[in-house]
Design a protein around this motif. Structure first.
Motif, PDB file in Angstrom:
ATOM      1  N   PHE A 164      -2.704  11.599  -5.542  1.00 30.47           N
ATOM      2  CA  PHE A 164      -2.575  10.549  -4.531  1.00 30.47           C
ATOM      3  C   PHE A 164      -1.178  10.549  -3.907  1.00 30.47           C
ATOM      4  CE2 PHE A 164      -5.619   9.093  -7.780  1.00 30.47           C
ATOM      5  CZ  PHE A 164      -6.749   8.986  -6.981  1.00 30.47           C
ATOM      6  N   ASP A 165      -0.548  11.727  -3.853  1.00 32.29           N
ATOM      7  CA  ASP A 165       0.814  11.815  -3.327  1.00 32.29           C
ATOM      8  C   ASP A 165       0.860  12.089  -1.841  1.00 32.29           C
ATOM      9  OD1 ASP A 165      -0.137  14.391  -3.444  1.00 32.29           O
ATOM     10  OD2 ASP A 165       1.777  15.279  -4.033  1.00 32.29           O
ATOM     11  N   ARG A 204      -4.199   3.280   8.782  1.00 33.17           N
ATOM     12  CA  ARG A 204      -4.330   3.630   7.370  1.00 33.17           C
ATOM     13  C   ARG A 204      -3.196   3.018   6.553  1.00 33.17           C
ATOM     14  NH1 ARG A 204      -5.540   8.558   7.840  1.00 33.17           N
ATOM     15  NH2 ARG A 204      -7.737   8.275   7.346  1.00 33.17           N
ATOM     16  N   PRO A 205      -3.536   2.291   5.467  1.00 37.94           N
ATOM     17  CA  PRO A 205      -2.486   1.717   4.620  1.00 37.94           C
ATOM     18  C   PRO A 205      -1.757   2.809   3.859  1.00 37.94           C
ATOM     19  CG  PRO A 205      -4.643   1.419   3.611  1.00 37.94           C
ATOM     20  CD  PRO A 205      -4.884   1.982   4.985  1.00 37.94           C
ATOM     21  N   SER A 206      -0.574   2.490   3.376  1.00 37.32           N
ATOM     22  CA  SER A 206       0.231   3.498   2.686  1.00 37.32           C
ATOM     23  C   SER A 206      -0.267   3.746   1.274  1.00 37.32           C
ATOM     24  CB  SER A 206       1.699   3.040   2.644  1.00 37.32           C
ATOM     25  OG  SER A 206       1.799   1.791   1.973  1.00 37.32           O
ATOM     26  N   ARG A 207      -1.103   2.858   0.729  1.00 36.28           N
ATOM     27  CA  ARG A 207      -1.602   3.023  -0.635  1.00 36.28           C
ATOM     28  C   ARG A 207      -3.128   2.971  -0.634  1.00 36.28           C
ATOM     29  NH1 ARG A 207       1.596  -1.114  -4.313  1.00 36.28           N
ATOM     30  NH2 ARG A 207       1.149   0.365  -5.969  1.00 36.28           N
ATOM     31  N   PHE A 208      -3.717   3.619  -1.607  1.00 28.10           N
ATOM     32  CA  PHE A 208      -5.166   3.754  -1.687  1.00 28.10           C
ATOM     33  C   PHE A 208      -5.807   2.481  -2.250  1.00 28.10           C
ATOM     34  CE2 PHE A 208      -3.728   7.972  -1.282  1.00 28.10           C
ATOM     35  CZ  PHE A 208      -4.784   8.851  -1.089  1.00 28.10           C
ATOM     36  N   ASP A 209      -6.884   2.009  -1.617  1.00 26.88           N
ATOM     37  CA  ASP A 209      -7.693   0.978  -2.252  1.00 26.88           C
ATOM     38  C   ASP A 209      -8.763   1.680  -3.088  1.00 26.88           C
ATOM     39  OD1 ASP A 209      -9.831   1.754  -0.598  1.00 26.88           O
ATOM     40  OD2 ASP A 209      -9.450   0.147   0.852  1.00 26.88           O
ATOM     41  N   PHE A 210      -9.619   0.904  -3.769  1.00 28.77           N
ATOM     42  CA  PHE A 210     -10.508   1.540  -4.738  1.00 28.77           C
ATOM     43  C   PHE A 210     -11.557   2.431  -4.078  1.00 28.77           C
ATOM     44  CE2 PHE A 210     -13.332  -2.032  -3.827  1.00 28.77           C
ATOM     45  CZ  PHE A 210     -14.601  -1.479  -3.980  1.00 28.77           C
ATOM     46  N   LEU A 211     -12.035   2.068  -2.894  1.00 26.21           N
ATOM     47  CA  LEU A 211     -13.021   2.919  -2.234  1.00 26.21           C
ATOM     48  C   LEU A 211     -12.404   4.239  -1.790  1.00 26.21           C
ATOM     49  CD1 LEU A 211     -15.501   0.887   0.041  1.00 26.21           C
ATOM     50  CD2 LEU A 211     -15.998   2.397  -1.897  1.00 26.21           C
ATOM     51  N   GLY A 217       0.847   5.911  -8.562  1.00 25.89           N
ATOM     52  CA  GLY A 217       1.658   4.856  -7.965  1.00 25.89           C
ATOM     53  C   GLY A 217       1.278   4.581  -6.529  1.00 25.89           C
ATOM     54  N   ASN A 218       0.578   5.518  -5.885  1.00 26.00           N
ATOM     55  CA  ASN A 218       0.121   5.312  -4.514  1.00 26.00           C
ATOM     56  C   ASN A 218      -1.244   4.649  -4.443  1.00 26.00           C
ATOM     57  OD1 ASN A 218       2.394   6.395  -3.204  1.00 26.00           O
ATOM     58  ND2 ASN A 218       1.656   8.469  -3.529  1.00 26.00           N
ATOM     59  N   THR A 249       4.075   7.361 -14.826  1.00 25.87           N
ATOM     60  CA  THR A 249       5.452   7.142 -15.273  1.00 25.87           C
ATOM     61  C   THR A 249       5.444   5.972 -16.251  1.00 25.87           C
ATOM     62  OG1 THR A 249       5.972   5.561 -13.524  1.00 25.87           O
ATOM     63  CG2 THR A 249       6.330   7.907 -13.038  1.00 25.87           C
ATOM     64  N   ASN A 250       6.556   5.790 -16.946  1.00 22.96           N
ATOM     65  CA  ASN A 250       6.644   4.662 -17.870  1.00 22.96           C
ATOM     66  C   ASN A 250       6.468   3.333 -17.134  1.00 22.96           C
ATOM     67  OD1 ASN A 250       7.164   6.506 -19.903  1.00 22.96           O
ATOM     68  ND2 ASN A 250       9.389   6.346 -19.695  1.00 22.96           N
ATOM     69  N   GLU A 251       7.006   3.254 -15.909  1.00 18.65           N
ATOM     70  CA  GLU A 251       6.878   2.021 -15.128  1.00 18.65           C
ATOM     71  C   GLU A 251       5.426   1.772 -14.716  1.00 18.65           C
ATOM     72  OE1 GLU A 251       9.000   4.447 -14.522  1.00 18.65           O
ATOM     73  OE2 GLU A 251      10.919   3.538 -15.084  1.00 18.65           O
TER      74      GLU A 251
END
Length: 256
Positions: free
Chosen positions: A31-32, A45-52, A144-145, A178-180
């Motif tokens: 997802f990078d 398009r949003p910068s992060r993926f939704d579940f669909l 993270g995305n 990542t740990n975060e």
């Protein structure tokens, strides 16, 4: 899991090559980069993926091996039919009614939690069919995305947990974090086995180092064994990270 830049993706790429040499099926979903699926209009398009968008990405990404087992190519046909209805808050007809592929795959614009659960139920059934001919390893990287809420409340509850509980035979899942991200994305009581790449045992180095040499395309010779032994002495005093394998790869590529 491990700190950023510790070498998680690099290690995964070596393992993918190792699987490919042995004829094992791997579906690597990263997802990078922007989602290639045409879900929204230009500029929307949003910068992060939704579940669909995550489900579409899993469906569409090519497996590492080019020759798919028989029956895999059409494994997601039923999901493609169902999601058009469920995303709009409607239950899909049963039996399915043939329809052309939509110009744009829909986002969830209507419905309730019941429709979300039904969407995942349809997807899990198709993913299970895709894994039936031969075992399949599914890998999620750069999560993270993915929207935090989409991961924790939907992707984990409706997909990851079911895979971890063994409900989809022949399917294994690796989630790189990542740990975060373990804190922001993974439920506190979530299942699965954690592999901490910030502190790999020293005795695991030689076998992984030999795989690096093979992945570079070199037959393991005496000079390579001496190099592995020399670097191994440096990690034998404690735990180490996959970044050491990156240093090894660079040296091997320069060797004659």
């Amino acid at each position: 899991m491990g700190e950023s830049q510790v070498g998680k993706t690099r290690l995964l790429n070596w393992l993918r090559r190792r699987c490919a040499v042995r004829g094992r099926r791997v579906k690597y979903v990263s997802f990078d980069r922007p989602n290639p699926v045409d879900v929204l209009g230009p500029g929307d398009r949003p910068s992060r993926f939704d579940f669909l968008e995550v489900l579409y990405a899993i469906r569409d990404v090519a497996e590492d091996l080019p020759n798919l087992p028989e029956g895999v190519a059409g494994a997601f046909d039923r999901f493609d039919h169902d999601v058009v209805h469920l995303a709009a808050g409607r239950l899909p007809p049963d039996p399915p009614i043939p329809a052309p592929e939509p110009v744009r795959w829909p986002r969830m614009t209507g419905g309730t939690s019941h429709h979300v659960a039904a969407t995942f139920e349809s997807f899990r059934a198709c993913l299970g069919r895709a894994a039936q001919p031969e075992p399949l390893l599914l890998v999620f990287d750069h999560v993270g995305n993915v929207l935090d809420s989409a991961f924790r409340q939907q992707l984990y509850d409706h997909l990851i947990r079911h895979v971890a509980d063994g409900e989809l035979p022949n399917l294994s899942l690796v989630v790189v974090m990542t740990n975060e991200q373990v804190v922001t994305h993974w439920p506190e009581l979530g299942g699965g086995k954690r592999v901490d790449l910030d502190c790999i045992e020293a005795d695991e180095f030689p076998a992984l180092a030999e795989d690096v040499v093979l992945a570079v395309g070199r037959a393991i010779g005496e000079s390579h064994l001496q190099l592995i032994e020399a670097i191994g002495k440096g990690v034998a005093t404690g735990r180490w990270s996959p970044a050491v394998l990156g240093d090894l790869e660079n040296i091997v590529r320069r060797m004659r």
